[in-house]
Design an enzyme around this catalytic site. Structure first.
Site, PDB file in Angstrom:
ATOM      1  N   ASP A  68       6.842   3.556  -0.272  1.00  0.00           N
ATOM      2  CA  ASP A  68       7.587   2.439  -0.861  1.00  0.00           C
ATOM      3  C   ASP A  68       8.736   2.953  -1.735  1.00  0.00           C
ATOM      4  O   ASP A  68       8.740   4.114  -2.168  1.00  0.00           O
ATOM      5  CB  ASP A  68       6.657   1.565  -1.718  1.00  0.00           C
TER       6      ASP A  68
HETATM    7  N1  URA Z   1       0.534   2.694   0.049  1.00  0.00           N
HETATM    8  C1  URA Z   1       1.353   1.908  -0.683  1.00  0.00           C
HETATM    9  O1  URA Z   1       0.984   0.824  -1.105  1.00  0.00           O
HETATM   10  N2  URA Z   1       2.588   2.376  -0.935  1.00  0.00           N
HETATM   11  C2  URA Z   1       3.049   3.561  -0.517  1.00  0.00           C
HETATM   12  O2  URA Z   1       4.189   3.927  -0.800  1.00  0.00           O
HETATM   13  C3  URA Z   1       2.176   4.369   0.231  1.00  0.00           C
HETATM   14  C4  URA Z   1       0.924   3.912   0.511  1.00  0.00           C
END
Ligand code: URA
Length: 230
Positions: A102
């Site tokens: 993310d």
């Molecule tokens: N899970 C998430 O919620 N975000 C990420 O960036 C990676 C795994």
């Protein structure tokens, strides 16, 4: 794919001709003459018939990047900096990301142009653990580990997550190991307990561990030994 299939998929050869080409030892893969119809042609193989190149072997490329916060895990974005913007490499359009993070997540990101390598890394079936360091808003209780180990039902995808391993590090910090990479998976797992994830950092994907001395925003090429591990 098998070399006989690769050749007969080309408009210029029928199956009979392909058989002859192989018997007459006119086909070379990566410089080696082949007569076995089962010999494999891969994404990066160099294939020639009578010295004419039918598939020019591209160079396979593999990088480890320390993704910083505030950067998009995409190859292009109209608004924000992307992880590919951090790479000073030619032919970046050829590269893709093996397992996104993310916008504000940090840590290990693997980037390659080898589709079968990245599939092996990210497919849930290969069960390669992805290990995250997590900090949350509320206290993480012992109940979390049991729930994550059993799997959580995700209504949107109508599936139950594969067993995950949680190790408590402090009242609001933990290390979580999961074998899948569902959309926002870690945040949704903690969201089950209405506990917001404040920091999320990927430390490891299978056997590949983020170098401790690789600063956020920096990257390096993987070594041949590291590439072979996947
Ligand atoms: N899970 C998430 O919620 N975000 C990420 O960036 C990676 C795994």
């Amino acid at each position: 794919m098998r070399v006989d299939r690769f050749l007969s998929n080309l408009p210029r050869f029928n199956r009979q001709q392909v058989r002859l080409l192989l018997v007459e030892r006119r086909v070379r893969i990566d410089g080696q003459t082949v007569n076995d119809p089962r010999a494999q042609v891969r994404e990066f193989s160099h294939v020639e018939v009578d010295g004419e190149v039918l598939q020019a072997g591209r160079m396979a490329r593999y990088f480890m990047l320390h993704k910083p916060q505030g950067c998009v895990s995409a190859t292009r974005d109209p608004q924000h900096r992307t992880v590919l913007d951090l790479l000073d490499e030619p032919d970046k359009d050829d590269l893709h990301i093996a397992g996104r993070l993310d916008f504000n997540s940090t840590g290990l990101m693997l980037i390659t142009n080898d589709g079968s390598w990245s599939r092996r890394l990210t497919q849930p079936q290969t069960k390669l653990p992805k290990v995250y360091y997590v900090e949350t808003e509320q206290t993480i209780t012992a109940e979390y580990a049991a729930t994550f180990a059993q799997g959580l039902y995700f209504a949107f995808e109508d599936l139950t997550t594969q067993p995950a391993e949680l190790t408590l590090l402090g009242p609001t910090s933990a290390r979580l190991s999961i074998v899948e990479g569902r959309y926002h998976q870690v945040k949704r797992m903690f969201g089950h307990f209405n506990n917001k994830v404040l920091r999320l950092h990927r430390e490891r994907m299978g056997p590949l561990v983020l170098d401790l001395d690789l600063e956020p925003g920096r990257y390096r090429a993987l070594s041949p030994d590291e590439i072979r591990l996947i």
